[in-house]
Design an enzyme around this catalytic site. Structure first.
Site, PDB file in Angstrom:
ATOM      1  N   ASP A 141      91.589  10.504 -36.552  1.00 36.26           N
ATOM      2  CA  ASP A 141      90.393  11.198 -36.806  1.00 36.26           C
ATOM      3  C   ASP A 141      89.889  11.135 -38.045  1.00 36.26           C
ATOM      4  O   ASP A 141      90.567  10.664 -38.921  1.00 36.26           O
ATOM      5  CB  ASP A 141      90.651  12.743 -36.415  1.00 36.26           C
ATOM      6  CG  ASP A 141      91.115  13.056 -34.991  1.00 36.26           C
ATOM      7  OD1 ASP A 141      90.673  12.170 -34.025  1.00 36.26           O
ATOM      8  OD2 ASP A 141      91.574  14.033 -34.733  1.00 36.26           O
ATOM      9  N   ASP A 143      88.740  13.776 -41.038  1.00 33.57           N
ATOM     10  CA  ASP A 143      88.510  14.916 -41.494  1.00 33.57           C
ATOM     11  C   ASP A 143      87.358  15.304 -42.317  1.00 33.57           C
ATOM     12  O   ASP A 143      87.530  14.609 -43.348  1.00 33.57           O
ATOM     13  CB  ASP A 143      89.895  15.276 -41.952  1.00 33.57           C
ATOM     14  CG  ASP A 143      90.856  15.179 -40.881  1.00 33.57           C
ATOM     15  OD1 ASP A 143      90.797  15.997 -39.862  1.00 33.57           O
ATOM     16  OD2 ASP A 143      92.064  14.432 -40.934  1.00 33.57           O
TER      17      ASP A 143
END
Length: 221
Positions: A141, A143
């Site tokens: 991911d 962030d």
């Protein structure tokens, strides 16, 4: 008293000075001490982490994350810091991202700036940019950290993230509140009755209206 959340913001970065080990406020193992010493010797930074209740004024919690996902936490006096760096702007880290991600991240920066917000990044992409080591994986991911100043910026930002956040890469991260605490943007976008809020040294539950009211006061100021 925890460190000032604006002068020492979580997700900011520091480089420790010579003799930093003399500023340790909690012990490290011999192996951890050696690894941190090697890390600092080549000029790599550490990230500012959330404090803990009972930490003294002028004390910091720092983190070292390695590409193989090991973590070392440090508790040091703030005067052990030689260089202080703000949270990393996403625009500065785009070149460290996989090539396939870059157009999306560049567009995200542009669209966030259209609502007056400059995105910052933490986590694997930030570590990769700061160190030159390989942290990002195909399923990582991204962030992100956002600092909206009023409800108009907040609402525009949440609309944007809701529209693009489940693409490739998947976008996670936090909204920094005007009082220095933070909340996950996904949680805030869901408008639950109560939110998990991360303060400078504690985690608590707050009701949604009280969180949104912070932005209303900022707008009125």
């Amino acid at each position: 008293m925890p460190p000032d959340p604006f002068y020492w913001p979580r997700h900011g970065w520091v480089r420790l000075g010579e003799g930093w080990a003399d500023g340790l406020r909690s012990p490290l193992t011999a192996a951890e001490l050696a690894e941190v010493a090697d890390w600092c010797a080549v000029g790599r930074p550490l990230v500012i982490a959330r404090g803990r209740p009972g930490d003294g004024a002028g004390e910091l919690r720092l983190g070292l994350a390695t590409p193989d996902k090991r973590r070392i936490g440090l508790h040091v006096a703030a005067d052990a810091v030689a260089v202080r760096l703000e949270p990393l702007r996403l625009a500065e880290a785009v070149d460290a991202a996989p090539e396939a991600w870059r157009p999306m991240l560049v567009e995200l920066v542009r669209r966030a700036q259209d609502v007056g917000v400059t995105p910052a990044v933490y986590g694997s992409l930030a570590w990769q940019h700061r160190t030159g080591l390989g942290y990002v994986r195909p399923d990582s991911d991204v962030d992100l950290l956002f600092v909206p100043r009023d409800r108009w910026q907040l609402d525009g930002l949440l609309d944007l993230l809701t529209a693009v956040g489940d693409g490739s890469p998947r976008l996670d991260g936090e909204i920094l509140l005007p009082d220095g605490a933070a909340v996950a943007w996904r949680e805030l976008a869901g408008r639950p009755a109560r939110l998990l809020v991360k303060g400078p040294a504690e985690v608590s539950l707050r009701d949604l209206p009280s969180v949104l009211a912070l932005f209303d006061r900022e707008n009125a100021a």
